[in-house]
Design an enzyme around this catalytic site. Structure first.
Site, PDB file in Angstrom:
ATOM      1  N   HIS A 140     -14.185  17.272  47.899  1.00  0.00           N
ATOM      2  CA  HIS A 140     -13.516  18.520  47.485  1.00  0.00           C
ATOM      3  C   HIS A 140     -13.211  19.379  48.724  1.00  0.00           C
ATOM      4  O   HIS A 140     -12.145  19.961  48.836  1.00  0.00           O
ATOM      5  CB  HIS A 140     -14.390  19.315  46.508  1.00  0.00           C
ATOM      6  CG  HIS A 140     -14.695  18.577  45.232  1.00  0.00           C
ATOM      7  ND1 HIS A 140     -13.723  17.946  44.499  1.00  0.00           N
ATOM      8  CD2 HIS A 140     -15.863  18.397  44.537  1.00  0.00           C
ATOM      9  CE1 HIS A 140     -14.287  17.379  43.420  1.00  0.00           C
ATOM     10  NE2 HIS A 140     -15.576  17.640  43.422  1.00  0.00           N
ATOM     11  N   LEU A 167       7.547  31.612  48.514  1.00  0.00           N
ATOM     12  CA  LEU A 167       6.909  30.517  47.756  1.00  0.00           C
ATOM     13  C   LEU A 167       5.895  31.140  46.803  1.00  0.00           C
ATOM     14  O   LEU A 167       5.090  31.980  47.213  1.00  0.00           O
ATOM     15  CB  LEU A 167       6.186  29.556  48.729  1.00  0.00           C
ATOM     16  CG  LEU A 167       5.213  28.547  48.122  1.00  0.00           C
ATOM     17  CD1 LEU A 167       5.944  27.525  47.256  1.00  0.00           C
ATOM     18  CD2 LEU A 167       4.432  27.805  49.211  1.00  0.00           C
ATOM     19  N   ASP A 196      -6.071  14.667  42.396  1.00  0.00           N
ATOM     20  CA  ASP A 196      -7.177  13.851  41.875  1.00  0.00           C
ATOM     21  C   ASP A 196      -7.680  12.866  42.930  1.00  0.00           C
ATOM     22  O   ASP A 196      -6.934  12.450  43.812  1.00  0.00           O
ATOM     23  CB  ASP A 196      -6.698  13.104  40.617  1.00  0.00           C
ATOM     24  CG  ASP A 196      -7.860  12.620  39.772  1.00  0.00           C
ATOM     25  OD1 ASP A 196      -9.006  13.079  39.981  1.00  0.00           O
ATOM     26  OD2 ASP A 196      -7.626  11.767  38.884  1.00  0.00           O
TER      27      ASP A 196
END
Ligand code: IPE
Ligand code: IPE
Ligand code: MG
Length: 257
Positions: A32, A126, A15
């Site tokens: 972003h 992962l 965020d």
């Protein structure tokens, strides 16, 4: 920090992109775009220190309500990110996963995602799980629908037989253990519809950094805070040694080890 104290699954609410951009005199979308660098650093760190699962909240069901230009720009960035990472994922044995209502994503994003999910399906160092068009409530509704379908098929007959596991096993990615650590950046202290079922016993760490400023050093600080926490899962044991002794069955779907 002892590797023994690393979480197995880290989930992050990324965020503060917009506020970071405004603080730099830039457009929100530039925040972003910058956020993708933080994603790369965190993925690399997870790979380096051996964290097995990383879930990143990239776009919520509520984010569809943002101005169309911002939504469109975000979709373009997802596409760009996916296309730029394939080689890196394969080289580093990273399996891409995705959770959410993916059918709402633009076709180009769906196609690229599908290509990456397939291409990396064999990777196992992962699991990088992107929450895209994701809502925790929608996910629980999705599980409830599956249960009703199984009732209609006669696979479930007795309502009293329905257990927590019947819901957990019908979530979007049932094989991924619950997050041990949930990080939210930009100093916001709320869950915003993320993994509502799975975070029942996650440790929550809030970082003051905006997501585009979040780097390896800040990530390591969050992991240190986590390592100092005493996870009790409602029990009375008060050392991390004793909570690690709980078997995964005893702590439900969660991973205590
Ligand atoms: C997080 O940053 C990214 C998404 C929700 C897609 P924001 O866009 O929410 O940034 P702020 O919270 O407005 O600063
Ligand atoms: C949560 O951030 C969603 C993502 C990070 C993708 P938001 O910025 O959308 O959440 P609120 O509106 O501050 O709760
Ligand atoms: Mg926000």
């Amino acid at each position: 920090m002892n590797q023994h104290n690393f979480p197995r699954h880290v989930a992050i609410i990324m965020d503060g992109n917009g506020r970071w951009a405004i603080s730099q005199g830039k457009q929100r979308i530039e925040g972003h775009a910058q956020g993708a660098h933080s994603v790369r650093q965190v993925v690399e760190t997870c790979r380096k220190i051996g964290i097995r699962y990383l879930t990143l909240y990239a776009f919520s069901t509520e984010n569809w309500e943002r101005p169309p230009a911002e939504v469109e720009a975000l979709m373009g960035l997802f596409l760009k990110y996916l296309e730029s990472e394939q080689e890196n994922f394969l080289k580093n044995d990273i399996r891409l996963r995705a959770v959410g209502d993916l059918s709402r994503l633009p076709e180009a994003v769906q196609l690229s995602l599908k290509g990456m999910l397939d291409a990396t399906a064999h990777c196992s160092s992962l699991d990088l799980c992107l929450a895209l068009s994701y809502g925790g409530r929608s996910e629980i509704v999705h599980a409830a629908k599956q249960i009703v379908r199984d009732v209609q098929k006669g696979l479930i007959q007795d309502p009293d037989s329905i257990s927590e596991n019947d819901i957990a096993s019908r979530l979007y990615a049932p094989d991924i253990p619950d997050p041990d650590l949930l990080i939210r950046t930009s100093n916001e202290v709320r869950v915003s519809n993320f993994l509502l079922w799975q975070i029942a016993y996650s440790e929550i760490v809030i970082s003051e950094k905006f997501w585009p400023e979040f780097d390896e050093s800040e990530f390591m600080k969050c992991l240190e805070v986590y390592a100092g926490r005493d996870r009790r899962f409602g029990r009375t044991q008060n050392t991390s040694e004793s909570s690690r002794e709980l078997s995964s069955d005893e702590v439900g779907h969660s991973s205590a080890s």
